[in-house]
Enzyme design. Structure first.
Site, short mmCIF file in Angstrom:
data_model
loop_
_atom_site.label_atom_id
_atom_site.label_comp_id
_atom_site.label_asym_id
_atom_site.label_seq_id
_atom_site.Cartn_x
_atom_site.Cartn_y
_atom_site.Cartn_z
N ASP A 144 -7.09 -1.85 4.02
CA ASP A 144 -6.22 -3.06 3.93
C ASP A 144 -6.44 -4.52 4.28
O ASP A 144 -5.63 -5.32 4.22
CB ASP A 144 -4.85 -2.78 4.32
CG ASP A 144 -4.54 -1.39 2.96
OD1 ASP A 144 -4.66 -1.35 2.07
OD2 ASP A 144 -3.57 -0.57 4.05
N ASP A 184 0.64 -1.12 -0.15
CA ASP A 184 0.27 0.02 -0.23
C ASP A 184 0.96 1.43 0.38
O ASP A 184 1.66 1.26 -0.05
CB ASP A 184 -0.92 0.06 1.34
CG ASP A 184 -1.83 0.83 1.14
OD1 ASP A 184 -2.32 1.80 0.46
OD2 ASP A 184 -1.59 1.38 2.48
N ASP A 208 -1.77 -1.07 5.86
CA ASP A 208 -1.73 0.11 6.99
C ASP A 208 -3.27 0.38 6.81
O ASP A 208 -3.76 0.90 6.06
CB ASP A 208 -1.10 1.50 7.04
CG ASP A 208 -1.32 2.28 8.15
OD1 ASP A 208 -2.01 2.89 7.51
OD2 ASP A 208 -0.78 1.93 8.99
#
Length: 629
Positions: free
Chosen positions: A506, A309, A502
């Site tokens: 997610d 991410d 995070d």
């Protein structure tokens, strides 16, 4: 007393030692002829008990290798080597104790986290202190933490200041100074002065207790890989029986059969792999990563794709002041000071970034009056007799009834505009900084055998590509919804796939990846619950550290097994030639066990991978990386 108490946890070990002691005493008396019968009967009883358990395992589809130990004991008794049989029984009954000892040595860093978890808290109630169970602390309670005590729950500091050792949470060895109003995470060790904090979470929801829960899960996990030795079990058993049978056939002496088998006992195969994996998980904890199961280490070792991410993972996830642009009339520092003075009355994340940026430049906000905020747009306040308007360009233009020129931005940047007394005076440019260690982490993962690195983000493509280019990531999936991330991970051609993320959004993709790693330093609870491993410090390089630890662990586990097998085979060949008596061989096999276990414990050692941050990447000015108001 301690030794006797420890032996009491393993009754068969105590019984074996007792039988040996009694037999030793009897051998010095007229009752010495009874010694072979006593020792042999006990050895056969233990062999029979082990054989029953072995048959149960076989019925459940698990091919163990205790057959070697059972056969060795039986053969030694038959040929009259009763003392050798007893030594093999000691190995057999002491295997659990030896494994527990080695595993406890291997999991020292994990156990340290659990042992420090506080059981009680000092709650200030009506001016007096009372001790309560830590689970009974509720949000809003005033909690006193005495010098050198562990902070029991997450809270807000009520005292003026506190010095805390938070190394168990962050890996940072230097004390952290907290000021009144700061958030204090549980798990830190208080300094030399008692402090008071107001609990903001219950113990169950506090950061340290969640870490302890993860550790408990990790220390009790078992996986296919911990049974890694099983794949060697059948071949090793067949080879041992073949060597023993051939030695008997060639020599014509049945004693030779027993002499070979007593050095073929299976402790290296049964103990080495679990010890190595527990050691690897302990080492990962030192690196700031809690790995929830040993199976996760196996998958990390084979990882071929790593997906990140962006916001909060490769970047810090919070905006920071990059520069101040002025349109004339006021100096940059004055524009920033006035803007911060107005923004201190706003609750928006961008306002916090403006105020923090001013403080970092030594500019203290001035107290204002008449502050009024339009949520998601901006704030207006009277500061030192001057009307200050801060916020979106459209908001500032509407409030001043003046055209506001757009700021010149580069990917990853956004602007907060400022007007003073109805005149636009400049813009504050903010950006979400890329982590200093992110580029090094990506290159390290490639050097560790990761073939494919992806970035999955909900941000705009221009921002995502700008960050990815600086980090050496060529597969960028931008403007992704949570389902898009799941599909990207599911369709990745090179597997296993590791996802690093995070935040709550997610959680689905972390759960769907072969290995999900959550950046849990700032309490991403949903993400942490869905992940297979949790990074405890705000440092993405811990991901590369976890991969390196996994590779070291698998290598050490296999080495320890092969060392044990190699030494056992060598001793079997010596015994087959008639040069190793059964009793001596039994004791030498105990030495082989010790060597294999000590080798496996090497998995708990290793230097920290993460060092000082590399040269920070400073992107030039971009499209908003943080939601603008």
């Amino acid at each position: 007393m301690t030794t006797v108490k420890n032996l009491g946890r393993y009754p068969l070990v105590m019984a074996t030692v007792l039988v040996a002691a009694v037999a030793g005493v009897l051998s010095l008396t007229p009752w010495s002829p009874a010694v072979p019968w006593l020792v042999s009967a006990y050895a056969l009883a233990v062999a029979g008990w082990t054989g029953v358990g072995m048959l149960r395992d076989l019925l459940r589809g698990h091919a163990g290798i205790d057959i070697l130990a059972v056969t060795a004991v039986t053969a030694a008794v038959v040929v009259g080597e009763h003392w050798a049989a007893l030594v093999v029984v000691l190995m057999l009954t002491g295997g659990e104790a030896l494994e527990d000892y080695a595993a406890n040595r291997a999991r020292r860093d994990l156990s340290a986290l659990m042992s420090r978890a506080p059981a009680t808290a000092h709650v200030l109630d009506g001016g007096s202190l009372r001790d309560v169970r830590v689970d009974d602390v509720r949000p809003g309670d005033l909690v006193v933490v005495r010098p050198a005590e562990v902070v029991p729950v997450d809270g807000e500091l009520v005292s003026d200041r506190a010095d805390l050792d938070e190394s168990s949470l962050t890996g940072e060895p230097l004390p952290v100074e907290r000021q009144r109003g700061d958030e204090v995470p549980s798990g830190g060790i208080n300094g030399q002065q008692a402090v008071t904090l107001r609990a903001t979470r219950s113990a169950r929801d506090s950061q340290y207790q969640q870490i302890v829960a993860l550790v408990e899960q990790a220390t009790t996990s078992r996986s296919r890989t911990v049974r890694l030795a099983d794949r060697f079990a059948v071949p090793f058993t067949l080879v041992a029986l073949a060597i023993a049978g051939l030695a008997w056939w060639v020599s014509g002496d049945g004693t030779r059969f027993a002499e070979v088998l007593v050095v073929a006992t299976p402790c290296p195969l049964l103990i080495a792999a679990p010890v190595a994996f527990m050691g690897g998980m302990s080492r990962a904890a030192r690196e700031g990563v809690i790995v929830k199961s040993s199976e996760t280490l196996e998958r990390l070792d084979r990882a071929r794709t790593v997906a990140f991410d962006k916001t909060g993972t490769l970047t810090h996830g919070r905006p920071a002041l990059a520069r101040v642009e002025t349109t004339g009339g006021l100096a940059a520092d004055e524009v920033l000071r006035l803007a911060a003075s107005a923004e201190q009355y706003s609750s928006h994340v961008l306002a916090d970034a403006v105020v923090e940026g001013a403080r970092q430049r030594g500019l203290l906000p001035t107290e204002g009056t008449g502050a009024h905020e339009v949520p998601a747009h901006g704030v207006r306040a009277l500061v030192a007799g001057r009307e200050v308007v801060v916020g979106k360009r459209s908001y500032v233009a509407a409030e001043t009834r003046t055209a506001v020129e757009p700021a010149v931005l580069q990917p990853g940047e956004l602007a907060v505009h400022v007007a003073v007394d109805g005149v636009p005076v400049g813009a504050l440019v903010l950006r979400d900084e890329v982590r200093a260690e992110a580029a090094t982490t990506v290159s390290t993962l490639r050097s560790l055998g990761v073939d494919h690195v992806m970035m999955l983000t909900g941000d705009q493509r221009t921002t995502a590509e700008h960050v990815a280019a600086a980090l050496g990531i060529d597969d960028v999936r931008a403007e992704c919804l949570p389902l898009d991330k799941v599909e990207a991970v599911r369709d990745a051609p090179a597997r296993p796939v590791v996802m690093v993320g995070d935040g709550v959004n997610d959680a689905p993709v972390l759960a769907s990846a072969d290995v999900g790693i959550a950046m849990g330093a700032r309490g991403a609870t949903a993400a942490s619950d869905s992940a297979d491993a949790v990074v405890l410090r705000d440092d993405v390089s811990a991901v590369a550290a976890a991969v390196r630890v996994s590779k070291d662990t698998l290598r050490v586990a296999l080495q320890s097994i092969w060392v044990g097998i190699g030494l056992s085979v060598a001793l079997m060949l010596v015994a087959a030639l008639g040069y190793l008596p059964a009793l001596a061989g039994a004791w030498m096999q105990e030495g082989v066990d010790l060597v294999a276990i000590l080798w496996a414990l090497r998995a708990s050692r290793g230097a920290r991978l993460s060092g000082p941050p590399q040269t920070a990447y400073a992107p030039s000015p971009a499209e908003p990386a943080v939601a603008a108001r």
